[in-house]
Design a protein around this motif. Structure first.
Motif, PDB file in Angstrom:
ATOM      1  N   ASN A 453       0.845  -1.193   0.000  1.00  0.00           N
ATOM      2  CA  ASN A 453       0.000   0.000   0.000  1.00  0.00           C
ATOM      3  C   ASN A 453       0.881   1.243   0.000  1.00  0.00           C
ATOM      4  OD1 ASN A 453       0.999   0.052   2.598  1.00  0.00           O
ATOM      5  ND2 ASN A 453      -0.937  -0.464   3.562  1.00  0.00           N
ATOM      6  N   LEU A 454       0.250   2.408   0.028  1.00  0.00           N
ATOM      7  CA  LEU A 454       1.006   3.664  -0.040  1.00  0.00           C
ATOM      8  C   LEU A 454       1.984   3.826   1.123  1.00  0.00           C
ATOM      9  CD1 LEU A 454      -1.615   6.234  -1.367  1.00  0.00           C
ATOM     10  CD2 LEU A 454       0.440   5.418  -2.506  1.00  0.00           C
ATOM     11  N   PRO A 455       1.598   3.574   2.373  1.00  0.00           N
ATOM     12  CA  PRO A 455       2.587   3.659   3.453  1.00  0.00           C
ATOM     13  C   PRO A 455       3.761   2.707   3.265  1.00  0.00           C
ATOM     14  CG  PRO A 455       0.375   3.678   4.365  1.00  0.00           C
ATOM     15  CD  PRO A 455       0.238   3.360   2.913  1.00  0.00           C
ATOM     16  N   ALA A 456       3.502   1.527   2.691  1.00  0.00           N
ATOM     17  CA  ALA A 456       4.604   0.595   2.437  1.00  0.00           C
ATOM     18  C   ALA A 456       5.560   1.152   1.399  1.00  0.00           C
ATOM     19  CB  ALA A 456       4.056  -0.751   1.982  1.00  0.00           C
ATOM     20  N   VAL A 457       5.016   1.827   0.397  1.00  0.00           N
ATOM     21  CA  VAL A 457       5.876   2.477  -0.592  1.00  0.00           C
ATOM     22  C   VAL A 457       6.726   3.550   0.081  1.00  0.00           C
ATOM     23  CG1 VAL A 457       5.886   3.877  -2.684  1.00  0.00           C
ATOM     24  CG2 VAL A 457       4.302   1.963  -2.482  1.00  0.00           C
ATOM     25  N   CYS A 458       6.123   4.299   0.996  1.00  0.00           N
ATOM     26  CA  CYS A 458       6.886   5.315   1.739  1.00  0.00           C
ATOM     27  C   CYS A 458       8.011   4.670   2.542  1.00  0.00           C
ATOM     28  CB  CYS A 458       5.962   6.093   2.663  1.00  0.00           C
ATOM     29  SG  CYS A 458       4.723   7.081   1.809  1.00  0.00           S
ATOM     30  N   GLY A 459       7.736   3.517   3.142  1.00  0.00           N
ATOM     31  CA  GLY A 459       8.772   2.818   3.889  1.00  0.00           C
ATOM     32  C   GLY A 459       9.925   2.399   2.999  1.00  0.00           C
ATOM     33  N   ALA A 460       9.620   1.977   1.755  1.00  0.00           N
ATOM     34  CA  ALA A 460      10.685   1.602   0.822  1.00  0.00           C
ATOM     35  C   ALA A 460      11.516   2.809   0.410  1.00  0.00           C
ATOM     36  CB  ALA A 460      10.072   0.922  -0.404  1.00  0.00           C
ATOM     37  N   ILE A 461      10.869   3.969   0.253  1.00  0.00           N
ATOM     38  CA  ILE A 461      11.608   5.176  -0.106  1.00  0.00           C
ATOM     39  C   ILE A 461      12.522   5.614   1.041  1.00  0.00           C
ATOM     40  CG2 ILE A 461      11.365   7.610  -0.701  1.00  0.00           C
ATOM     41  CD1 ILE A 461       8.789   6.887  -2.171  1.00  0.00           C
ATOM     42  N   VAL A 462      12.009   5.543   2.268  1.00  0.00           N
ATOM     43  CA  VAL A 462      12.836   5.887   3.425  1.00  0.00           C
ATOM     44  C   VAL A 462      14.037   4.954   3.523  1.00  0.00           C
ATOM     45  CG1 VAL A 462      12.858   5.961   5.950  1.00  0.00           C
ATOM     46  CG2 VAL A 462      10.928   6.922   4.703  1.00  0.00           C
ATOM     47  N   ALA A 463      13.867   3.691   3.096  1.00  0.00           N
ATOM     48  CA  ALA A 463      14.957   2.718   3.178  1.00  0.00           C
ATOM     49  C   ALA A 463      16.140   3.109   2.304  1.00  0.00           C
ATOM     50  CB  ALA A 463      14.449   1.337   2.785  1.00  0.00           C
ATOM     51  N   ILE A 464      15.911   3.925   1.260  1.00  0.00           N
ATOM     52  CA  ILE A 464      17.024   4.373   0.423  1.00  0.00           C
ATOM     53  C   ILE A 464      18.036   5.153   1.260  1.00  0.00           C
ATOM     54  CG2 ILE A 464      17.674   5.816  -1.540  1.00  0.00           C
ATOM     55  CD1 ILE A 464      14.953   5.226  -2.762  1.00  0.00           C
ATOM     56  N   GLY A 465      17.523   6.053   2.094  1.00  0.00           N
ATOM     57  CA  GLY A 465      18.412   6.835   2.945  1.00  0.00           C
ATOM     58  C   GLY A 465      19.105   5.975   3.992  1.00  0.00           C
ATOM     59  N   ILE A 466      18.363   4.992   4.564  1.00  0.00           N
ATOM     60  CA  ILE A 466      18.970   4.130   5.586  1.00  0.00           C
ATOM     61  C   ILE A 466      20.107   3.304   4.991  1.00  0.00           C
ATOM     62  CG2 ILE A 466      18.531   2.186   7.128  1.00  0.00           C
ATOM     63  CD1 ILE A 466      15.706   3.222   7.490  1.00  0.00           C
ATOM     64  N   THR A 467      19.878   2.759   3.786  1.00  0.00           N
ATOM     65  CA  THR A 467      20.907   1.942   3.146  1.00  0.00           C
ATOM     66  C   THR A 467      22.111   2.790   2.752  1.00  0.00           C
ATOM     67  OG1 THR A 467      19.154   0.522   2.286  1.00  0.00           O
ATOM     68  CG2 THR A 467      21.324   0.296   1.295  1.00  0.00           C
ATOM     69  N   ALA A 468      21.877   3.962   2.157  1.00  0.00           N
ATOM     70  CA  ALA A 468      22.984   4.843   1.779  1.00  0.00           C
ATOM     71  C   ALA A 468      23.781   5.280   3.001  1.00  0.00           C
ATOM     72  CB  ALA A 468      22.446   6.054   1.022  1.00  0.00           C
ATOM     73  N   ASP A 469      23.117   5.467   4.124  1.00  0.00           N
ATOM     74  CA  ASP A 469      23.806   5.867   5.345  1.00  0.00           C
ATOM     75  C   ASP A 469      24.814   4.804   5.782  1.00  0.00           C
ATOM     76  OD1 ASP A 469      24.051   7.666   7.755  1.00  0.00           O
ATOM     77  OD2 ASP A 469      23.366   5.840   8.743  1.00  0.00           O
ATOM     78  N   SER A 470      24.490   3.527   5.620  1.00  0.00           N
ATOM     79  CA  SER A 470      25.420   2.458   5.983  1.00  0.00           C
ATOM     80  C   SER A 470      26.675   2.505   5.123  1.00  0.00           C
ATOM     81  CB  SER A 470      24.727   1.096   5.841  1.00  0.00           C
ATOM     82  OG  SER A 470      23.608   1.007   6.699  1.00  0.00           O
ATOM     83  N   PHE A 471      26.507   2.784   3.825  1.00  0.00           N
ATOM     84  CA  PHE A 471      27.678   2.885   2.956  1.00  0.00           C
ATOM     85  C   PHE A 471      28.569   4.056   3.368  1.00  0.00           C
ATOM     86  CE2 PHE A 471      24.434   1.376  -0.374  1.00  0.00           C
ATOM     87  CZ  PHE A 471      24.463   0.095   0.163  1.00  0.00           C
ATOM     88  N   ILE A 472      27.931   5.168   3.679  1.00  0.00           N
ATOM     89  CA  ILE A 472      28.695   6.363   4.049  1.00  0.00           C
ATOM     90  C   ILE A 472      29.518   6.108   5.307  1.00  0.00           C
ATOM     91  CG2 ILE A 472      28.436   8.734   4.870  1.00  0.00           C
ATOM     92  CD1 ILE A 472      26.078   9.010   2.936  1.00  0.00           C
TER      93      ILE A 472
END
Length: 594
Positions: A453-472
């Motif tokens: 659903n839409l909130p789940a899509v929002c959770g996937a978008i937020v995950a982009i920042g969480i994953t990139a933060d680990s690389f940084i």
């Protein structure tokens, strides 16, 4: 120079990064293959994205309980409805109260709306009642005895529908009961299972009509004692139409447990005269559908009773076993309709029983679902049923994807501008994480009924920042080691333990927040929490099994090892200082005091 101790790997040891990367690629290939094997190539969408069905149910007070509609009963009913719908494999269904006497149920597209309507709207007032007699579901016509043929023995021989009770009359036999066996002798099902219940034939074709209501209308068991008023109700009952079955079911559901009733089979092929309730539905502790391959009975329903319910059930079945058909049957009455009428060959002890015979997988699961999840504290009427379109959700999804693409583009620009060559590592890791997330979400649809659903899509978008933060975090640890004067290969290995601790702590906090949010919230917010938790776990997997091995392999490449200006690891740009080195054998100078 002291040699390193045996059994301990040197700090700069590289291990086998190629094997780890190969393991990740195999996992990705397996998940993609699972998508093709299941035939599901896209995630299942929730009601706000794909549309679906929405029910509005109005609560009704029970007879003799004018104050039954309260907050506690409404919340209890909503919880039971949610468990029933989830029992159908619909994890994205929304069940919530509205006002003081309404419950809203939203079910995503792709779910059997008719089945869901039966599950949420059924009060599930369950009772086990002994069968007094049964006949075809059509209305029994009133006899018109002729002056010369009429008799007081209840066999109106001059009547058009009259005949031998043991024989069928073609003029009145219904199509639904034409395939049923006669009721004069027990069925083979009674001999198949001796320690369980046997589902009796659904039709007992005896269409003869009595001239007097005091005599049995359908005497498969001579001498059956049926009250005249109950016999009259049975004769007048018509189960042929859906509306008449609904009316009869409502009347039977509102009757007292101690009163005999007449009821229709849920498919309308039979009607029954039933005695008082012998065992309440609350005495059933659990029920489930099981496929019996050992005795060849097909789909059956296994029931477990409470300790008190087991005693009552053993007593009732012991009494029924001594009687002749159909009075050795008991009707399982759910909301005034007979869903099954198994026969009993012997007393059933042990607190468990099996209903067998004639079930499909769907009918067995439906019956087990209702028996297992219990009765609603209130009765409900479906006030409104609407089909929800996905037009608005589609527009919102389009806008959300645009926002996600813009955010991803900004992350890429930042990585390229600041980390240069290391940005390729980050983008490759993001790509792997995206594939794993997409394939897992797609496979979870048919597996556990997960709907995006839409909130789940929002959770996937937020995950982009969480994953990139680990690389940084990892890249900065490597850069810190280079600033201290180390070359790239030792920097990659020495920076990993410090970065690993930081990444694990950060992801643990994110996962804990997602878990708490998933537990304490209801409705669509659960989709956001589930997606956030899933992507957080995948972030740890990608960083450990893809990013780190990839950096280990790239550290051996000249472009990165020599600190090319576009590698993002140029010592000069990082302000690295040459390491301080001592001369071998030189003693430190000390200032002596005079």
């Amino acid at each position: 120079m002291a040699a390193p101790k045996k059994g301990r790997r040197a700090p700069a040891s590289q291990g086998h990064p190629g094997r780890t990367l190969l393991l990740v690629l195999i996992a990705m290939a397996g998940l993609i293959g699972g998508m093709f094997y299941s035939g599901t190539m896209t995630p299942r969408l929730g009601i706000d994205l794909a549309g679906g069905t929405s029910f509005t149910l109005a609560a009704q007070n029970q007879p003799g309980k004018p104050n039954a509609i309260n907050e506690t009963n409404m919340n209890t009913a909503a919880g039971i409805m949610e468990r029933r719908v989830n029992g159908l494999g619909v994890s994205e269904a929304e069940v919530q109260t509205q006002g003081t006497d309404h419950i809203i149920v939203n079910i995503p597209k792709g779910t059997d709306a008719k089945q869901a309507r039966q599950q949420v709207g059924t009060t599930a007032k369950l009772g086990f009642r002994p069968v007094l007699t049964t006949t075809a579901g059509t209305k029994t016509p009133e006899p018109k005895p002729s002056p010369s043929k009429g008799g007081a023995n209840g066999k109106a021989k001059g009547d058009k529908a009259a005949g031998d009770p043991a024989k069928d009359q073609p003029g009145t036999q219904q199509k639904a009961s034409s395939s049923q066996s006669p009721d004069a002798k027990p069925t083979t099902q009674g001999r198949a299972v001796t320690d369980a219940l046997k589902k009796a034939p659904s039709a007992k074709p005896t269409p003869s009509a009595p001239a007097k209501p005091s005599a049995p209308a359908v005497p498969p068991t001579p001498g059956a004692d049926i009250p005249p008023a109950l016999q009259k109700q049975l004769n007048a009952l018509d189960c042929a139409s859906k509306q008449s079955r609904a009316t009869a079911g409502e009347k039977a559901a509102n009757s007292k447990p101690s009163d005999p009733i007449v009821a229709c089979k849920d498919d309308g092929t039979q009607k029954y005269a039933l005695g008082p309730v012998g065992v309440e539905g609350t005495d059933v502790s659990d029920a489930k559908a099981v496929f019996d391959s050992q005795q060849g009975q097909g789909w059956i329903v296994q029931m477990d009773f409470t300790s008190n319910g087991g005693k009552k059930f053993a007593d009732v079945t012991g009494k029924l076993a001594a009687k002749a058909p159909p009075q050795n049957q008991f009707g399982i009455v759910l909301d005034g309709a007979v869903v099954s009428a198994p026969s009993v060959s012997n007393a059933i002890n042990g607190g468990n029983a099996t209903i067998s015979g004639g079930f499909t997988q769907q009918s067995a699961e439906d019956l087990g679902n209702m028996l297992s999840y219990g009765s609603l504290p209130l009765s409900f009427k479906i006030d409104d049923e609407t089909t929800v379109t996905a037009a608005l959700g589609g527009e919102q999804l389009h806008a959300g994807l645009i926002a996600g693409a813009i955010g991803l583009a900004l992350v890429v620009i930042y990585l390229v501008a600041y980390y240069r060559g290391l940005a390729l590592v980050a983008l490759a890791s993001l790509f792997v994480s995206a594939i794993l997330t997409y394939t897992i979400m797609t496979l979870l649809g048919p597996t556990i009924g997960f709907a995006l659903n839409l909130p789940a899509v929002c959770g996937a978008i937020v995950a982009i920042g969480i994953t990139a933060d680990s690389f940084i975090v990892y890249f900065e640890r490597i850069r810190d080691e280079i600033r201290d004067g180390r070359t790239l290969r030792p920097a990659v290995e020495r920076g990993w333990p410090r970065a690993r601790r930081t990444i694990l702590v950060s992801d643990f906090v994110s996962f804990l927040a997602a878990a708490v949010l998933f537990i304490v919230t209801v409705g669509k917010v659960k989709g956001f929490a589930f997606t956030l938790g899933l992507t957080t776990v995948l972030d740890v997997v990608v960083v450990f099994y893809f990013t780190k091995p990839l950096m280990t392999m790239l550290a051996q490449r000249k472009f990165f090892a020599d600190g090319h200006s576009w590698s993002g690891l140029d010592p000069k740009r990082l302000g690295a200082k040459p390491p301080l080195r001592r001369r071998r054998g030189a003693a430190p100078t000390q200032t002596k005091e005079a």
